[in-house]
Scaffold this motif. Structure first.
Motif, PDB file in Angstrom:
ATOM      1  N   PHE A 169       0.815  -1.208   0.000  1.00 23.78           N
ATOM      2  CA  PHE A 169       0.000   0.000   0.000  1.00 23.78           C
ATOM      3  C   PHE A 169       0.854   1.267   0.000  1.00 23.78           C
ATOM      4  CE2 PHE A 169      -2.471   3.207   2.498  1.00 23.78           C
ATOM      5  CZ  PHE A 169      -3.436   3.466   1.524  1.00 23.78           C
ATOM      6  N   THR A 170       1.901   1.293   0.797  1.00 25.13           N
ATOM      7  CA  THR A 170       2.701   2.506   0.925  1.00 25.13           C
ATOM      8  C   THR A 170       3.782   2.637  -0.144  1.00 25.13           C
ATOM      9  OG1 THR A 170       4.190   1.421   2.510  1.00 25.13           O
ATOM     10  CG2 THR A 170       2.342   2.690   3.407  1.00 25.13           C
ATOM     11  N   ASP A 171       4.388   1.507  -0.549  1.00 21.74           N
ATOM     12  CA  ASP A 171       5.533   1.553  -1.459  1.00 21.74           C
ATOM     13  C   ASP A 171       5.283   0.911  -2.817  1.00 21.74           C
ATOM     14  OD1 ASP A 171       6.744   2.644   0.716  1.00 21.74           O
ATOM     15  OD2 ASP A 171       8.490   1.331   0.720  1.00 21.74           O
ATOM     16  N   LYS A 172       4.113   0.274  -2.977  1.00 24.50           N
ATOM     17  CA  LYS A 172       3.775  -0.396  -4.236  1.00 24.50           C
ATOM     18  C   LYS A 172       4.792  -1.475  -4.605  1.00 24.50           C
ATOM     19  CE  LYS A 172       0.364   2.467  -4.879  1.00 24.50           C
ATOM     20  NZ  LYS A 172      -1.033   2.038  -4.625  1.00 24.50           N
ATOM     21  N   ARG A 173       5.189  -2.243  -3.597  1.00 25.74           N
ATOM     22  CA  ARG A 173       6.127  -3.332  -3.871  1.00 25.74           C
ATOM     23  C   ARG A 173       5.876  -4.499  -2.925  1.00 25.74           C
ATOM     24  NH1 ARG A 173      11.064  -2.781  -0.568  1.00 25.74           N
ATOM     25  NH2 ARG A 173      10.824  -0.978   0.827  1.00 25.74           N
TER      26      ARG A 173
ATOM     27  N   ALA B  50      -8.869   4.594  14.563  1.00 26.65           N
ATOM     28  CA  ALA B  50     -10.133   4.849  13.866  1.00 26.65           C
ATOM     29  C   ALA B  50     -10.486   3.709  12.922  1.00 26.65           C
ATOM     30  CB  ALA B  50     -10.047   6.151  13.087  1.00 26.65           C
ATOM     31  N   GLY B  51      -9.467   3.003  12.443  1.00 23.62           N
ATOM     32  CA  GLY B  51      -9.689   1.896  11.522  1.00 23.62           C
ATOM     33  C   GLY B  51      -8.815   0.715  11.865  1.00 23.62           C
TER      34      GLY B  51
ATOM     35  N   ALA C 174      -8.756  -2.036   0.325  1.00 22.03           N
ATOM     36  CA  ALA C 174      -8.857  -2.380   1.747  1.00 22.03           C
ATOM     37  C   ALA C 174      -8.596  -1.160   2.621  1.00 22.03           C
ATOM     38  CB  ALA C 174      -7.881  -3.498   2.098  1.00 22.03           C
ATOM     39  N   PHE C 175      -7.583  -0.385   2.270  1.00 26.59           N
ATOM     40  CA  PHE C 175      -7.235   0.797   3.071  1.00 26.59           C
ATOM     41  C   PHE C 175      -8.153   1.979   2.757  1.00 26.59           C
ATOM     42  CE2 PHE C 175      -3.320  -1.666   3.292  1.00 26.59           C
ATOM     43  CZ  PHE C 175      -2.891  -1.454   4.590  1.00 26.59           C
ATOM     44  N   VAL C 176      -8.394   2.216   1.466  1.00 26.20           N
ATOM     45  CA  VAL C 176      -9.145   3.405   1.069  1.00 26.20           C
ATOM     46  C   VAL C 176     -10.617   3.287   1.443  1.00 26.20           C
ATOM     47  CG1 VAL C 176      -9.878   4.827  -0.880  1.00 26.20           C
ATOM     48  CG2 VAL C 176      -7.527   3.985  -0.764  1.00 26.20           C
TER      49      VAL C 176
ATOM     50  N   GLN D 235      -8.518  15.311   1.178  1.00 24.43           N
ATOM     51  CA  GLN D 235      -7.237  14.644   1.318  1.00 24.43           C
ATOM     52  C   GLN D 235      -7.051  14.222   2.773  1.00 24.43           C
ATOM     53  OE1 GLN D 235      -5.245  14.014  -1.306  1.00 24.43           O
ATOM     54  NE2 GLN D 235      -3.153  14.630  -0.924  1.00 24.43           N
ATOM     55  N   ILE D 236      -6.612  12.989   2.974  1.00 26.33           N
ATOM     56  CA  ILE D 236      -6.450  12.437   4.324  1.00 26.33           C
ATOM     57  C   ILE D 236      -5.068  11.799   4.440  1.00 26.33           C
ATOM     58  CG2 ILE D 236      -7.228  10.572   5.854  1.00 26.33           C
ATOM     59  CD1 ILE D 236     -10.065  11.165   4.966  1.00 26.33           C
ATOM     60  N   LYS D 237      -4.467  11.973   5.602  1.00 24.14           N
ATOM     61  CA  LYS D 237      -3.188  11.313   5.878  1.00 24.14           C
ATOM     62  C   LYS D 237      -3.457  10.103   6.762  1.00 24.14           C
ATOM     63  CE  LYS D 237       1.372  12.124   7.993  1.00 24.14           C
ATOM     64  NZ  LYS D 237       2.216  13.117   8.689  1.00 24.14           N
ATOM     65  N   LEU D 238      -3.054   8.936   6.307  1.00 20.31           N
ATOM     66  CA  LEU D 238      -3.194   7.715   7.092  1.00 20.31           C
ATOM     67  C   LEU D 238      -1.894   7.429   7.834  1.00 20.31           C
ATOM     68  CD1 LEU D 238      -5.023   5.237   4.662  1.00 20.31           C
ATOM     69  CD2 LEU D 238      -6.013   6.829   6.309  1.00 20.31           C
ATOM     70  N   GLN D 239      -2.012   7.151   9.124  1.00 15.22           N
ATOM     71  CA  GLN D 239      -0.896   6.664   9.927  1.00 15.22           C
ATOM     72  C   GLN D 239      -1.225   5.220  10.296  1.00 15.22           C
ATOM     73  OE1 GLN D 239      -0.694   9.475  13.191  1.00 15.22           O
ATOM     74  NE2 GLN D 239       0.747  10.777  12.083  1.00 15.22           N
ATOM     75  N   ILE D 240      -0.410   4.284   9.832  1.00  7.48           N
ATOM     76  CA  ILE D 240      -0.763   2.871   9.912  1.00  7.48           C
ATOM     77  C   ILE D 240       0.236   2.117  10.772  1.00  7.48           C
ATOM     78  CG2 ILE D 240      -1.310   0.814   8.548  1.00  7.48           C
ATOM     79  CD1 ILE D 240      -1.405   2.872   6.097  1.00  7.48           C
ATOM     80  N   TRP D 241      -0.276   1.469  11.801  1.00  8.97           N
ATOM     81  CA  TRP D 241       0.553   0.681  12.706  1.00  8.97           C
ATOM     82  C   TRP D 241       0.367  -0.802  12.404  1.00  8.97           C
ATOM     83  CZ3 TRP D 241       3.879   3.314  15.760  1.00  8.97           C
ATOM     84  CH2 TRP D 241       3.611   4.674  15.950  1.00  8.97           C
ATOM     85  N   ASP D 242       1.458  -1.438  12.065  1.00  6.97           N
ATOM     86  CA  ASP D 242       1.483  -2.872  11.728  1.00  6.97           C
ATOM     87  C   ASP D 242       1.933  -3.632  12.973  1.00  6.97           C
ATOM     88  OD1 ASP D 242       2.050  -5.412  10.665  1.00  6.97           O
ATOM     89  OD2 ASP D 242       4.009  -4.757   9.914  1.00  6.97           O
ATOM     90  N   THR D 243       1.028  -4.398  13.574  1.00  6.13           N
ATOM     91  CA  THR D 243       1.324  -5.037  14.854  1.00  6.13           C
ATOM     92  C   THR D 243       1.840  -6.461  14.684  1.00  6.13           C
ATOM     93  OG1 THR D 243      -0.920  -5.923  15.160  1.00  6.13           O
ATOM     94  CG2 THR D 243      -0.506  -3.678  15.928  1.00  6.13           C
ATOM     95  N   ALA D 244       2.706  -6.879  15.594  1.00  3.67           N
ATOM     96  CA  ALA D 244       3.223  -8.251  15.581  1.00  3.67           C
ATOM     97  C   ALA D 244       2.124  -9.228  15.971  1.00  3.67           C
ATOM     98  CB  ALA D 244       4.397  -8.372  16.558  1.00  3.67           C
ATOM     99  N   GLY D 245       2.153 -10.413  15.352  1.00  6.00           N
ATOM    100  CA  GLY D 245       1.112 -11.387  15.614  1.00  6.00           C
ATOM    101  C   GLY D 245       1.430 -12.368  16.724  1.00  6.00           C
TER     102      GLY D 245
END
Length: 217
Positions: free
Chosen positions: A29-33, A88-89, A167-169, A62-72
């Motif tokens: 989502f962030t880097d397209k890779r 929020a999401g 999924a994000f948008v 326009q919205i800025k998303l701050q996304i936290w990827d948590t360990a499983g």
């Protein structure tokens, strides 16, 4: 583009079992890779991206998303739960090729219900849809789980990028609808949304500033 004007900062969390591809979804989502080989995320990872949502009257924001990827891993559960507050999401991710990750969704959802705020928009994501031949969880099962718990649902592939953007948008779009309808109190940061300060343009941060292991887990 060097200057960005945005209306809101929205906090996301990505949760689910180890190895379901949470970090890969964020990276796509962030880097397209896509990077197939990663270390496991230790604690939490982090990424940001600007997106555009459309309001009820067709006006774009326009919205800025701050996304936290948590360990499983269970050993990090007490640490990652602290990130639920003020989200929020939430993307609740399982691996369609591993039934146990789907069966564990109830536990993850219980954590969200207990530690996040009541207005958190939750989207269930069945990742690795590109591995159809190894599928253990049908799309219908995923849809039923989401329907039973009043959640949004989609299948995606961090590898092929299918539905990753959506999924994000679309999660952000549903959050924005709650803002417009007044369901979310913007005066309380516990809702995971901040009104952006006055700006004449802000510098775009790096797309994915990872902290932790950065693994696809």
């Amino acid at each position: 583009m060097s200057n960005y004007n945005y209306s809101y900062v929205i906090k996301y969390i990505i949760i689910g079992d180890t190895g379901v591809g949470k970090s890969c979804l964020l990276l796509q989502f962030t880097d397209k890779r896509f990077m197939p080989a990663h270390d496991l995320t230790i604690g939490v990872g982090f990424g940001t991206r600007f997106i555009t949502v459309v309001g009820d009257q067709g006006a774009k924001q326009q919205i800025k998303l701050q996304i936290w990827d948590t360990a499983g891993q269970e050993s990090f559960r007490s640490i990652t739960r602290s990130y639920y507050r003020g989200a929020a999401g939430a993307l609740l991710v399982y691996d369609i090729t591993r039934r146990d990750t789907f069966e564990n969704l109830k536990t993850w959802l219980q954590d969200v219900r207990e530690h996040a705020n009541p207005n958190t928009v939750v989207t269930v994501v069945g990742n690795k849809s590109d591995l159809e031949s190894k599928r253990q969880v049908s799309r219908e099962e995923g849809e039923q789980f989401a329907r039973e718990h009043d959640l949004f649902f989609m299948e995606a592939s961090a590898k092929s990028a299918e539905n990753v953007e959506d999924a994000f948008v679309k999660t952000a779009q549903n959050i924005y609808k709650k803002i417009q309808s007044g369901v979310i109190d913007l005066s309380s940061e516990s809702n995971g949304i901040k009104v952006a300060p006055p700006q004449g343009g802000s510098s775009l941060p790096s797309a994915n500033a990872s902290s932790g292991g950065g693994g696809c887990c």
